[in-house]
Motif scaffolding. Sequence first.
Motif, PDB file in Angstrom:
ATOM      1  N   VAL A  64      43.843  19.625  54.892  1.00 14.46           N
ATOM      2  CA  VAL A  64      43.737  21.080  54.716  1.00 14.46           C
ATOM      3  C   VAL A  64      43.365  21.421  53.271  1.00 14.46           C
ATOM      4  O   VAL A  64      42.545  22.309  53.014  1.00 14.46           O
ATOM      5  CB  VAL A  64      45.061  21.760  55.121  1.00 14.46           C
ATOM      6  N   ALA A  65      43.960  20.698  52.326  1.00  8.65           N
ATOM      7  CA  ALA A  65      43.614  20.918  50.917  1.00  8.65           C
ATOM      8  C   ALA A  65      42.144  20.595  50.666  1.00  8.65           C
ATOM      9  O   ALA A  65      41.458  21.298  49.900  1.00  8.65           O
ATOM     10  CB  ALA A  65      44.505  20.059  50.026  1.00  8.65           C
ATOM     11  N   ALA A  66      41.644  19.552  51.321  1.00  4.74           N
ATOM     12  CA  ALA A  66      40.223  19.202  51.177  1.00  4.74           C
ATOM     13  C   ALA A  66      39.329  20.297  51.729  1.00  4.74           C
ATOM     14  O   ALA A  66      38.229  20.537  51.219  1.00  4.74           O
ATOM     15  CB  ALA A  66      39.941  17.876  51.882  1.00  4.74           C
ATOM     16  N   ALA A  67      39.792  21.000  52.777  1.00  4.32           N
ATOM     17  CA  ALA A  67      39.008  22.105  53.345  1.00  4.32           C
ATOM     18  C   ALA A  67      38.845  23.232  52.324  1.00  4.32           C
ATOM     19  O   ALA A  67      37.751  23.787  52.156  1.00  4.32           O
ATOM     20  CB  ALA A  67      39.682  22.631  54.615  1.00  4.32           C
ATOM     21  N   VAL A  68      39.932  23.569  51.642  1.00  6.09           N
ATOM     22  CA  VAL A  68      39.863  24.621  50.618  1.00  6.09           C
ATOM     23  C   VAL A  68      38.957  24.177  49.471  1.00  6.09           C
ATOM     24  O   VAL A  68      38.121  24.951  48.973  1.00  6.09           O
ATOM     25  CB  VAL A  68      41.276  24.944  50.104  1.00  6.09           C
ATOM     26  N   ALA A  69      39.103  22.912  49.065  1.00  2.00           N
ATOM     27  CA  ALA A  69      38.276  22.397  47.963  1.00  2.00           C
ATOM     28  C   ALA A  69      36.800  22.367  48.358  1.00  2.00           C
ATOM     29  O   ALA A  69      35.921  22.647  47.535  1.00  2.00           O
ATOM     30  CB  ALA A  69      38.753  20.999  47.570  1.00  2.00           C
ATOM     31  N   ALA A  70      36.514  22.024  49.620  1.00  2.00           N
ATOM     32  CA  ALA A  70      35.126  21.976  50.086  1.00  2.00           C
ATOM     33  C   ALA A  70      34.475  23.344  49.994  1.00  2.00           C
ATOM     34  O   ALA A  70      33.352  23.490  49.477  1.00  2.00           O
ATOM     35  CB  ALA A  70      35.078  21.459  51.523  1.00  2.00           C
ATOM     36  N   SER A  71      35.163  24.373  50.487  1.00  2.00           N
ATOM     37  CA  SER A  71      34.586  25.716  50.450  1.00  2.00           C
ATOM     38  C   SER A  71      34.454  26.235  49.023  1.00  2.00           C
ATOM     39  O   SER A  71      33.493  26.937  48.688  1.00  2.00           O
ATOM     40  CB  SER A  71      35.451  26.676  51.282  1.00  2.00           C
ATOM     41  N   THR A  72      35.402  25.878  48.166  1.00  2.00           N
ATOM     42  CA  THR A  72      35.318  26.298  46.768  1.00  2.00           C
ATOM     43  C   THR A  72      34.086  25.697  46.103  1.00  2.00           C
ATOM     44  O   THR A  72      33.350  26.376  45.374  1.00  2.00           O
ATOM     45  CB  THR A  72      36.585  25.876  46.014  1.00  2.00           C
TER      46      THR A  72
END
Length: 385
Positions: A64-72
Amino acid sequence: MFCTSWAGNQFSPLLLLYQERQHYSTAAVNGFLGVYVLGLVPAFLLSGALSDRYGRRPVMFAGVAAAVAASTALAFGESGAVMICVGRFLAGVTVGTATCVGTAWMKELSQWPHDPAADTGAGARRATLAFSLGSALGAVVAGLIAQWGPWPEQLPFLIHAAVTLPFAWLVLRAPETARVGVPGRLRERLRVPAAGHRRFTRVVLVSGPWVFAASAIGYGYLPVLLAEATRGWGIAYATLLTAVALVSSSLVQPLAKHVDTKDSARGTLAGLLLIVAGLGLVVAADVLQSWPLGIAAAAVAGAGMGTAMVSGLLEVQRIAAPQDLAGLTGVYYAVSYLGFASPALLAAVAAGTGTAAAVGLLAVAGLGIGCALVLAVNYRRHLPR
């Protein structure tokens, strides 16, 4: 799982936008898609073993943290190709983790003692539904903003990051189901003995690549084939096909549980036949340059994808022992995602030989019929050797 699948599919409708506004070549855009696979496959193969060793919760939290980082990272895509590549790599990591670990965790939470009222197929249906709806909404939000909204290269990703952040906290509150602390080296856990099961090799592996080949061709490649027929609203049409295919996949999944049975490959065979029918409609839409027929093709291909995915996950869950569940789920998804290579292969063959795309699609449909015959031969359930 809903938010992480959103992260993986929101980039697809924006390919044309990157070509038009930032003037990336077709090869560069295809390269961005390839970087996604570089994050996806290792996540499939490693995240299951890591979650068996350290628990579902911390590994899913990392996804889930990677998802936020990806969109950022993707929101800063105007800074250059490097940020886009970083974002696409992280999107692959998050989708690989969520589909592997999330599916296993969903299955374990959809049974006693966490959910005594759930039936045996509830975990697979819930996981597939979350994946399909997240993929659909991600593409719809990004596509509509890209066609008509403000800040099309930033806003879709910022919306996704804002929606996803609360789920990182929710993941930390979900019950842990893995036997954390059981001894064993990671190298040993990466071995998945259940992958040699006769049922897995003769049924699941045969049908696996067709799951995402249906989506890749039905709403990824088809808008390219119908570019002339949809000139001026191509991004919106690509978004529409994505939504139709994934909503069709979601709607058919409650019905798929009634088709699937542990005593035969009926559900998997039905899904593959629907996919082949969808490919036939794709050929017709291409030859006739008919965008309404393209919508019908996406709907049929989506129904086949949903049926095949639910049936495939149910097969995996019947085959795997508890200690192999996450690992075998990862193997299944790694094989299934090979289908995403089909549009690139078709485009390369068509460009290299000068043949029409319809000819290649007919060849793919013929291959699908061959795989259906293999499933028909192995229709009854096999016992392990």
